[in-house]
Design a protein around this motif. Structure first.
Motif, PDB file in Angstrom:
ATOM      1  N   LEU A  23       0.832  -1.216   0.000  1.00 14.28           N
ATOM      2  CA  LEU A  23       0.000   0.000   0.000  1.00 14.28           C
ATOM      3  C   LEU A  23       0.859   1.256   0.000  1.00 14.28           C
ATOM      4  CD1 LEU A  23      -2.901  -0.948   2.457  1.00 14.28           C
ATOM      5  CD2 LEU A  23      -3.008  -0.702  -0.029  1.00 14.28           C
ATOM      6  N   PHE A  24       1.874   1.290   0.859  1.00 13.60           N
ATOM      7  CA  PHE A  24       2.708   2.492   0.925  1.00 13.60           C
ATOM      8  C   PHE A  24       3.542   2.659  -0.345  1.00 13.60           C
ATOM      9  CE2 PHE A  24       1.648   2.414   5.410  1.00 13.60           C
ATOM     10  CZ  PHE A  24       1.605   3.759   5.734  1.00 13.60           C
ATOM     11  N   ALA A  25       3.972   1.551  -0.951  1.00  8.04           N
ATOM     12  CA  ALA A  25       4.697   1.642  -2.216  1.00  8.04           C
ATOM     13  C   ALA A  25       3.788   2.180  -3.310  1.00  8.04           C
ATOM     14  CB  ALA A  25       5.251   0.264  -2.600  1.00  8.04           C
ATOM     15  N   LEU A  26       2.520   1.751  -3.314  1.00  6.72           N
ATOM     16  CA  LEU A  26       1.567   2.217  -4.319  1.00  6.72           C
ATOM     17  C   LEU A  26       1.270   3.701  -4.146  1.00  6.72           C
ATOM     18  CD1 LEU A  26      -0.281   1.469  -6.662  1.00  6.72           C
ATOM     19  CD2 LEU A  26      -2.057   0.871  -4.989  1.00  6.72           C
ATOM     20  N   SER A  28       3.198   5.912  -2.640  1.00  7.85           N
ATOM     21  CA  SER A  28       4.431   6.635  -2.983  1.00  7.85           C
ATOM     22  C   SER A  28       4.588   6.776  -4.491  1.00  7.85           C
ATOM     23  CB  SER A  28       5.655   5.901  -2.403  1.00  7.85           C
ATOM     24  OG  SER A  28       5.595   5.832  -1.000  1.00  7.85           O
ATOM     25  N   ALA A  29       4.206   5.721  -5.232  1.00  9.31           N
ATOM     26  CA  ALA A  29       4.301   5.768  -6.688  1.00  9.31           C
ATOM     27  C   ALA A  29       3.321   6.763  -7.279  1.00  9.31           C
ATOM     28  CB  ALA A  29       4.041   4.365  -7.259  1.00  9.31           C
ATOM     29  N   ALA A  30       2.147   6.878  -6.668  1.00  7.84           N
ATOM     30  CA  ALA A  30       1.115   7.786  -7.181  1.00  7.84           C
ATOM     31  C   ALA A  30       1.469   9.250  -6.934  1.00  7.84           C
ATOM     32  CB  ALA A  30      -0.229   7.447  -6.544  1.00  7.84           C
ATOM     33  N   ILE A  31       2.100   9.518  -5.784  1.00  9.09           N
ATOM     34  CA  ILE A  31       2.484  10.908  -5.458  1.00  9.09           C
ATOM     35  C   ILE A  31       3.956  10.922  -5.026  1.00  9.09           C
ATOM     36  CG2 ILE A  31       0.256  11.949  -4.932  1.00  9.09           C
ATOM     37  CD1 ILE A  31       0.545  11.071  -2.054  1.00  9.09           C
ATOM     38  N   PRO A  32       4.872  10.727  -5.983  1.00  7.81           N
ATOM     39  CA  PRO A  32       6.302  10.606  -5.648  1.00  7.81           C
ATOM     40  C   PRO A  32       6.895  11.841  -4.980  1.00  7.81           C
ATOM     41  CG  PRO A  32       5.981  10.851  -8.024  1.00  7.81           C
ATOM     42  CD  PRO A  32       4.622  10.611  -7.421  1.00  7.81           C
ATOM     43  N   ASN A  33       6.299  13.014  -5.191  1.00 12.77           N
ATOM     44  CA  ASN A  33       6.830  14.224  -4.559  1.00 12.77           C
ATOM     45  C   ASN A  33       6.706  14.183  -3.041  1.00 12.77           C
ATOM     46  OD1 ASN A  33       7.489  15.305  -7.041  1.00 12.77           O
ATOM     47  ND2 ASN A  33       5.552  16.416  -7.259  1.00 12.77           N
ATOM     48  N   TYR A  34       5.802  13.354  -2.557  1.00 14.86           N
ATOM     49  CA  TYR A  34       5.596  13.233  -1.109  1.00 14.86           C
ATOM     50  C   TYR A  34       6.112  11.883  -0.597  1.00 14.86           C
ATOM     51  CZ  TYR A  34       2.529  17.239  -1.769  1.00 14.86           C
ATOM     52  OH  TYR A  34       2.027  18.479  -2.089  1.00 14.86           O
ATOM     53  N   ALA A  35       6.986  11.254  -1.368  1.00 12.53           N
ATOM     54  CA  ALA A  35       7.440   9.905  -1.022  1.00 12.53           C
ATOM     55  C   ALA A  35       8.153   9.867   0.323  1.00 12.53           C
ATOM     56  CB  ALA A  35       8.366   9.373  -2.115  1.00 12.53           C
ATOM     57  N   PHE A  36       8.952  10.890   0.629  1.00 16.08           N
ATOM     58  CA  PHE A  36       9.694  10.876   1.892  1.00 16.08           C
ATOM     59  C   PHE A  36       8.739  10.978   3.077  1.00 16.08           C
ATOM     60  CE2 PHE A  36      12.253  12.846   5.302  1.00 16.08           C
ATOM     61  CZ  PHE A  36      13.247  11.886   5.399  1.00 16.08           C
ATOM     62  N   ILE A  37       7.718  11.813   2.948  1.00 13.09           N
ATOM     63  CA  ILE A  37       6.726  11.945   4.021  1.00 13.09           C
ATOM     64  C   ILE A  37       5.979  10.620   4.194  1.00 13.09           C
ATOM     65  CG2 ILE A  37       4.605  13.121   4.724  1.00 13.09           C
ATOM     66  CD1 ILE A  37       5.636  15.609   3.308  1.00 13.09           C
ATOM     67  N   LEU A 128      13.690  -0.866 -16.827  1.00 11.22           N
ATOM     68  CA  LEU A 128      12.668   0.121 -16.466  1.00 11.22           C
ATOM     69  C   LEU A 128      13.194   1.527 -16.700  1.00 11.22           C
ATOM     70  CD1 LEU A 128      11.455  -1.464 -13.093  1.00 11.22           C
ATOM     71  CD2 LEU A 128      10.386  -1.654 -15.344  1.00 11.22           C
ATOM     72  N   THR A 129      12.424   2.303 -17.432  1.00 13.48           N
ATOM     73  CA  THR A 129      12.783   3.701 -17.686  1.00 13.48           C
ATOM     74  C   THR A 129      11.559   4.573 -17.513  1.00 13.48           C
ATOM     75  OG1 THR A 129      12.342   3.445 -20.052  1.00 13.48           O
ATOM     76  CG2 THR A 129      14.623   3.085 -19.295  1.00 13.48           C
ATOM     77  N   GLY A 130      11.786   5.883 -17.413  1.00 13.05           N
ATOM     78  CA  GLY A 130      10.668   6.818 -17.300  1.00 13.05           C
ATOM     79  C   GLY A 130      10.178   6.954 -15.869  1.00 13.05           C
ATOM     80  N   GLU A 131       9.031   7.624 -15.720  1.00 14.15           N
ATOM     81  CA  GLU A 131       8.456   7.911 -14.401  1.00 14.15           C
ATOM     82  C   GLU A 131       7.016   7.445 -14.331  1.00 14.15           C
ATOM     83  OE1 GLU A 131       9.907   9.165 -11.732  1.00 14.15           O
ATOM     84  OE2 GLU A 131      11.875   9.364 -12.690  1.00 14.15           O
ATOM     85  N   SER A 132       6.705   6.318 -14.941  1.00 18.34           N
ATOM     86  CA  SER A 132       5.335   5.812 -14.882  1.00 18.34           C
ATOM     87  C   SER A 132       5.034   5.293 -13.484  1.00 18.34           C
ATOM     88  CB  SER A 132       5.151   4.682 -15.902  1.00 18.34           C
ATOM     89  OG  SER A 132       5.921   3.549 -15.529  1.00 18.34           O
ATOM     90  N   ILE A 133       3.746   5.087 -13.207  1.00 19.33           N
ATOM     91  CA  ILE A 133       3.344   4.572 -11.893  1.00 19.33           C
ATOM     92  C   ILE A 133       3.941   3.192 -11.650  1.00 19.33           C
ATOM     93  CG2 ILE A 133       1.381   3.724 -10.545  1.00 19.33           C
ATOM     94  CD1 ILE A 133      -0.257   6.007 -11.502  1.00 19.33           C
ATOM     95  N   VAL A 135       6.778   1.965 -12.852  1.00 25.14           N
ATOM     96  CA  VAL A 135       8.206   2.111 -12.554  1.00 25.14           C
ATOM     97  C   VAL A 135       8.395   2.624 -11.125  1.00 25.14           C
ATOM     98  CG1 VAL A 135      10.321   3.374 -13.109  1.00 25.14           C
ATOM     99  CG2 VAL A 135       8.888   2.437 -14.955  1.00 25.14           C
ATOM    100  N   ASN A 136       7.620   3.655 -10.768  1.00 26.05           N
ATOM    101  CA  ASN A 136       7.730   4.212  -9.413  1.00 26.05           C
ATOM    102  C   ASN A 136       7.314   3.203  -8.347  1.00 26.05           C
ATOM    103  OD1 ASN A 136       8.732   6.725 -10.145  1.00 26.05           O
ATOM    104  ND2 ASN A 136       6.691   7.603 -10.434  1.00 26.05           N
ATOM    105  N   PHE A 137       6.268   2.423  -8.662  1.00 22.96           N
ATOM    106  CA  PHE A 137       5.825   1.405  -7.710  1.00 22.96           C
ATOM    107  C   PHE A 137       6.940   0.383  -7.472  1.00 22.96           C
ATOM    108  CE2 PHE A 137       4.030  -2.869  -7.040  1.00 22.96           C
ATOM    109  CZ  PHE A 137       3.384  -2.663  -5.829  1.00 22.96           C
ATOM    110  N   THR A 138       7.589  -0.062  -8.544  1.00 22.41           N
ATOM    111  CA  THR A 138       8.690  -1.017  -8.412  1.00 22.41           C
ATOM    112  C   THR A 138       9.833  -0.404  -7.616  1.00 22.41           C
ATOM    113  OG1 THR A 138       8.101  -1.967 -10.570  1.00 22.41           O
ATOM    114  CG2 THR A 138      10.278  -2.496  -9.683  1.00 22.41           C
ATOM    115  N   ARG A 139      10.099   0.863  -7.881  1.00 21.89           N
ATOM    116  CA  ARG A 139      11.186   1.548  -7.172  1.00 21.89           C
ATOM    117  C   ARG A 139      10.923   1.617  -5.672  1.00 21.89           C
ATOM    118  NH1 ARG A 139      12.655   7.984  -7.861  1.00 21.89           N
ATOM    119  NH2 ARG A 139      14.250   8.068  -6.204  1.00 21.89           N
ATOM    120  N   PHE A 140       9.722   2.043  -5.297  1.00 16.56           N
ATOM    121  CA  PHE A 140       9.432   2.206  -3.869  1.00 16.56           C
ATOM    122  C   PHE A 140       9.191   0.868  -3.177  1.00 16.56           C
ATOM    123  CE2 PHE A 140       8.252   6.498  -5.440  1.00 16.56           C
ATOM    124  CZ  PHE A 140       9.159   7.210  -4.670  1.00 16.56           C
ATOM    125  N   LEU A 141       8.684  -0.099  -3.918  1.00 18.89           N
ATOM    126  CA  LEU A 141       8.551  -1.432  -3.343  1.00 18.89           C
ATOM    127  C   LEU A 141       9.933  -1.991  -3.003  1.00 18.89           C
ATOM    128  CD1 LEU A 141       6.806  -3.867  -2.602  1.00 18.89           C
ATOM    129  CD2 LEU A 141       7.005  -4.651  -4.974  1.00 18.89           C
TER     130      LEU A 141
END
Length: 242
Positions: A23-26, A28-37, A128-133, A135-141
């Motif tokens: 859930l938190f990875a998802l 974070s992927a949806a709103i990466p600007n607030y990932a640290f929070i 994986l390239t780009g900033e798709s959801i 890609v971001n989900f995989t990154r934060f997971l």
């Protein structure tokens, strides 16, 4: 403070942890600007769940529902202070607490390591390239799994061979009723079919144990151990099977 636990089972805790990571990875992927929070929020939620697993208690039922006490102990504190092994147990638990706290700060130090080295390797290996959801989900997971792995690994190396039992600070006074035990006139442990008791005659206490997780709910110090166990059996609580 009394640490009384009505614990989640190990399987439940693993499931909660897995779902929370997803859930938190998802999010974070949806709103990466607030990932640290969101990352900070994840650890607050996880620590809260861990705390609830070890300090969850019930409110004391109305006295007219409890009836008369089967057993009362007003001098549990004095008996506890005579237990020479208790202080050593508390010192060990304080060490474990500081180790866990230190590991949380270590994770923040490792955040740049993940971003600079581990994620580029993962993204390159998976193409994986780009900033798709996705890609971001995989990154934060990967980030959450990396941190959990480091925390568990470091914790194992630092405290291996030591008990990881949550601290149990006994009640100063307690009363046993047919339905459960009232601790310090503030907290209540309800007797259920999952609860049994374990006796230490030498150290003069009886522990209530939740059989689902083999976790100590509370420790009852008394000079009248035999009488206490007799009243617990009268209340329908059996001795734990070895």
């Amino acid at each position: 403070m009394i640490a009384v636990s009505t614990p989640f089972s190990r399987k439940t805790m693993i499931l909660i942890q897995a779902i929370s990571i997803l859930l938190f990875a998802l999010v974070s992927a949806a709103i990466p600007n607030y990932a640290f929070i969101i990352f900070l929020l994840y650890f607050l939620v996880f620590m809260f769940l861990a705390m609830r697993a070890t300090t969850r208690t019930m409110k004391i039922p109305p006295r007219n529902e409890l009836g008369s006490p089967l057993f009362k102990e007003l001098n549990a504190l004095q008996v506890m202070l005579s237990d020479k092994m208790f202080q050593a147990e508390m010192n060990r638990q304080m060490k474990l607490m500081f180790v866990n706290l230190g590991l949380v700060f270590l994770l923040f130090i490792l955040l740049p390591v993940y971003n600079s080295y581990i994620w580029p390797f993962i993204s390159g290996a998976l193409g994986l390239t780009g900033e798709s959801i996705l890609v971001n989900f995989t990154r934060f997971l990967g980030l959450y799994l990396f941190f959990i792995g480091v925390m568990q690994g470091m914790r194992y190396m630092l405290i291996r061979g030591q008990s990881s039992t949550p601290p149990v600070i006994p009640a100063r006074v307690f009363a046993v009723y047919k339905k459960g035990v009232v601790l310090d006139e503030r907290q209540f442990v309800k007797f259920t079919e999952d609860i049994c008791f374990r006796v230490d005659h030498d150290r003069k206490f009886v522990e209530l144990v939740n059989t689902k997780g083999n976790t100590v709910l509370t420790r009852l110090y008394t000079l009248e151990v035999g009488k206490l166990t007799e009243k617990l059996r009268e209340a329908g609580v059996n001795e734990c099977k070895q």
